[in-house]
Design an enzyme around this catalytic site. Structure first.
Site, PDB file in Angstrom:
ATOM      1  N   ASN A 190      57.688   9.719  12.038  1.00 35.33           N
ATOM      2  CA  ASN A 190      58.649  10.244  11.029  1.00 35.33           C
ATOM      3  C   ASN A 190      60.030   9.654  11.175  1.00 35.33           C
ATOM      4  O   ASN A 190      60.333   8.585  12.107  1.00 35.33           O
ATOM      5  CB  ASN A 190      58.192  11.430   9.639  1.00 35.33           C
ATOM      6  N   LYS A 223      50.680  13.973  12.063  1.00 33.43           N
ATOM      7  CA  LYS A 223      52.606  12.792  11.500  1.00 33.43           C
ATOM      8  C   LYS A 223      53.714  14.127  11.724  1.00 33.43           C
ATOM      9  O   LYS A 223      53.371  14.212  11.364  1.00 33.43           O
ATOM     10  CB  LYS A 223      52.362  11.962  10.266  1.00 33.43           C
ATOM     11  N   PHE A 247      58.657  13.150  -2.591  1.00 33.70           N
ATOM     12  CA  PHE A 247      56.633  13.061  -1.698  1.00 33.70           C
ATOM     13  C   PHE A 247      56.297  13.427  -3.069  1.00 33.70           C
ATOM     14  O   PHE A 247      55.952  13.814  -4.126  1.00 33.70           O
ATOM     15  CB  PHE A 247      56.169  14.453  -1.084  1.00 33.70           C
ATOM     16  N   ASN A 254      62.803  15.758   3.832  1.00 33.23           N
ATOM     17  CA  ASN A 254      62.739  15.542   2.387  1.00 33.23           C
ATOM     18  C   ASN A 254      62.062  16.801   1.881  1.00 33.23           C
ATOM     19  O   ASN A 254      62.229  16.844   0.156  1.00 33.23           O
ATOM     20  CB  ASN A 254      62.383  14.053   1.483  1.00 33.23           C
ATOM     21  N   THR A 255      61.165  17.761   2.003  1.00 35.04           N
ATOM     22  CA  THR A 255      60.101  18.614   1.617  1.00 35.04           C
ATOM     23  C   THR A 255      60.607  19.522   2.199  1.00 35.04           C
ATOM     24  O   THR A 255      60.151  19.399   3.221  1.00 35.04           O
ATOM     25  CB  THR A 255      59.029  18.912   1.422  1.00 35.04           C
ATOM     26  N   SER A 292      58.260  15.024   7.212  1.00 36.75           N
ATOM     27  CA  SER A 292      59.248  14.294   6.320  1.00 36.75           C
ATOM     28  C   SER A 292      60.141  15.568   6.165  1.00 36.75           C
ATOM     29  O   SER A 292      60.049  16.751   6.225  1.00 36.75           O
ATOM     30  CB  SER A 292      58.802  14.236   4.905  1.00 36.75           C
ATOM     31  N   ASN A 310      66.131   7.766   2.861  1.00 48.13           N
ATOM     32  CA  ASN A 310      65.320   7.443   2.201  1.00 48.13           C
ATOM     33  C   ASN A 310      65.318   9.049   1.446  1.00 48.13           C
ATOM     34  O   ASN A 310      64.848  10.135   3.079  1.00 48.13           O
ATOM     35  CB  ASN A 310      63.345   7.566   1.622  1.00 48.13           C
TER      36      ASN A 310
HETATM   37  C1  LIG Z   1      61.106   4.451   1.841  1.00 44.22           C
HETATM   38  C2  LIG Z   1      60.117   5.532   2.618  1.00 44.22           C
HETATM   39  C3  LIG Z   1      59.008   6.335   2.358  1.00 44.22           C
HETATM   40  C4  LIG Z   1      58.128   6.877   3.121  1.00 44.22           C
HETATM   41  N1  LIG Z   1      57.465   7.659   2.800  1.00 44.22           N
HETATM   42  C5  LIG Z   1      56.947   8.373   3.920  1.00 44.22           C
HETATM   43  C6  LIG Z   1      55.579   9.453   3.476  1.00 44.22           C
HETATM   44  O1  LIG Z   1      55.216   9.452   1.575  1.00 44.22           O
HETATM   45  N2  LIG Z   1      54.855  10.031   4.411  1.00 44.22           N
HETATM   46  C7  LIG Z   1      54.676   9.653   5.222  1.00 44.22           C
HETATM   47  O2  LIG Z   1      54.534  10.443   6.164  1.00 44.22           O
HETATM   48  N3  LIG Z   1      55.445   9.041   5.627  1.00 44.22           N
HETATM   49  C8  LIG Z   1      56.703   7.961   4.861  1.00 44.22           C
HETATM   50  N4  LIG Z   1      57.833   7.396   4.685  1.00 44.22           N
HETATM   51  C9  LIG Z   1      57.579   7.082   7.033  1.00 44.22           C
HETATM   52  C10 LIG Z   1      57.465   5.649   7.090  1.00 44.22           C
HETATM   53  O3  LIG Z   1      55.607   5.836   6.822  1.00 44.22           O
HETATM   54  C11 LIG Z   1      57.446   5.894   8.729  1.00 44.22           C
HETATM   55  O4  LIG Z   1      57.311   7.253   9.827  1.00 44.22           O
HETATM   56  C12 LIG Z   1      58.845   5.871   8.703  1.00 44.22           C
HETATM   57  O5  LIG Z   1      60.156   4.858   8.327  1.00 44.22           O
HETATM   58  C13 LIG Z   1      59.677   4.773  10.366  1.00 44.22           C
HETATM   59  O6  LIG Z   1      58.692   4.207  10.321  1.00 44.22           O
HETATM   60  P1  LIG Z   1      59.525   2.500   9.942  1.00 44.22           P
HETATM   61  O7  LIG Z   1      61.430   2.487  10.654  1.00 44.22           O
HETATM   62  O8  LIG Z   1      59.003   1.105  10.681  1.00 44.22           O
HETATM   63  O9  LIG Z   1      60.018   2.488   8.912  1.00 44.22           O
HETATM   64  C14 LIG Z   1      59.044   6.999   4.170  1.00 44.22           C
HETATM   65  C15 LIG Z   1      59.393   5.963   4.583  1.00 44.22           C
HETATM   66  C16 LIG Z   1      60.353   5.085   3.754  1.00 44.22           C
HETATM   67  C17 LIG Z   1      60.908   4.480   4.486  1.00 44.22           C
END
Ligand SMILES: Cc1cc2nc3c(=O)[nH]c(=O)nc-3n(C[C@H](O)[C@H](O)[C@H](O)COP(=O)(O)O)c2cc1C
Length: 337
Positions: A245, A216, A114, A176-177, A174, A110
């Site tokens: 993350n 985080k 934000f 992405n920022t 993140s 992704n």
């Molecule tokens: C589509 C998507 C959007 C995410 N948006 C955020 C976010 O806004 N803030 C954040 O701290 N982590 C965000 N994450 C990261 C997740 O909270 C998590 O830390 C990361 O995906 C690893 O866990 P997972 O493998 O179980 O997905 C996002 C992940 C995905 C897939």
């Protein structure tokens, strides 16, 4: 039941199916239908950051960025829900498409960036909440805020959500920022976390309650960098670390059509990398700061591995998309605390 819904939802592009699933869930909650699908999760209380969590399995940030759906998500059995990332002002995020499913790898890429409706909107949602469980609120900086003004954005978000949150997560990881991850290192990290902690003290006095602050972090660090981050967070008395993350590493998906899509990779390919970060943190910190483990949990065994590496709680995102609510129970049952 979930596999039927998933087969249907996975026919749409990932962002549409994400929105559809949450809309259905929200409607089911408003129609009071969710108890029909509820699962019995044995209580497994854990105390972390001075908060009692009914079980150690939470929802990770990013699924419910604006706090539109946590009343419904909270009925699925999670021990806690983290909403956000929210920023001071609303912003649209990156152009679509910005979310990609890699089903062969049980993974997601992704680059949402934000996208959110701003902190005042989220605060209103939380003020009207029906959910009674533990709620974390994850905060970030706006894309157009320069790095040297980042602290102002975190403080603006803290002011808005402090009285409403059980804990607050400072998201500096993140991918992405632009520039956000630079806040994880050296003087930038030190100044940021000290500033956030100083503001926590002011708000604690004002509201007569202490709301713990978690930070985080990303999985893309050397062991040395992880230790440096741990030392800085310890010096600032940060209350918890969320590891991790998404990753920018593409080794495990080499050759996939989406391999070169920009953004953060989550799900199975990040699992071991996240667990490694937890292990390095825990070996160094020896319990001095609690760790919340997240990254690639697809089954109960993955959750227990995070706990064995040193996490006190875990969170799910991609695994929840692939496996549905049954994963919450599988993880909670597998964890021995
Ligand atoms: C589509 C998507 C959007 C995410 N948006 C955020 C976010 O806004 N803030 C954040 O701290 N982590 C965000 N994450 C990261 C997740 O909270 C998590 O830390 C990361 O995906 C690893 O866990 P997972 O493998 O179980 O997905 C996002 C992940 C995905 C897939």
């Amino acid at each position: 039941m979930y596999s039927f819904a998933r087969n249907l939802l996975f026919k749409f592009n990932p962002e549409t199916s994400h929105d559809l699933a949450l809309d259905w869930l929200g409607a089911a909650e408003r129609l009071k239908l969710l108890p029909l699908f509820s699962q019995k999760i044995a209580p497994k209380p854990v105390e972390v950051m001075g908060i009692t969590f009914p079980n150690p399995v939470g929802l990770a940030a990013g699924l419910d960025k604006n706090g539109d759906y946590f009343n419904a998500l909270g009925q699925l059995g999670f021990g806690f829900i983290e909403i956000g990332t929210i920023t001071p002002k609303a912003q649209p995020g990156n152009p679509k498409p910005r979310m990609f499913r890699l089903e062969e790898h049980q993974a997601i890429i992704n680059r949402m960036g934000f996208n959110n409706k701003g902190v005042d909107y989220l605060a209103d949602q939380v003020r009207n909440k029906r959910y009674q469980g533990v709620l974390g609120i994850n905060i970030g900086k706006n894309k157009d805020t320069p790095e040297d003004k980042a602290l102002d954005d975190y403080i603006a978000c803290m002011d808005a959500v402090y009285p409403l949150a059980d804990y607050i997560t400072v998201n500096i990881s993140s991918p992405n920022t632009p520039g956000l991850r630079d806040l994880q290192f050296g003087e930038s990290l030190s100044a940021l976390v000290k500033g956030v902690k100083a503001h926590q003290h002011i708000l604690a006095e004002q509201h007569q309650k202490i709301v713990p602050i978690a930070v985080k972090i990303a999985p893309d660090m050397t062991d040395e960098e992880i230790v440096d981050v741990a030392d800085t967070l310890l010096e600032a008395s940060i209350d918890a670390i969320i590891a991790t993350n998404t990753t920018v590493n593409r080794d495990d998906i080499a050759g996939h059509t989406h391999q070169n899509e920009a953004g953060g990779l989550s799900g199975k390919p990040v699992c071991d990398q996240s667990t490694h970060v937890i292990r390095v943190l825990n070996t160094h910190l020896k319990g001095a700061i609690p760790i919340i483990g997240v990254g690639g949990i697809l089954n109960g065994g993955d959750a227990q591995e995070k706990i064995a590496a040193g996490a006190s709680l875990v969170q799910l995102y991609s695994g929840f998309i692939y496996e549905g609510p049954a994963l919450i129970k599988a993880c909670s049952d597998a964890i021995t605390v």
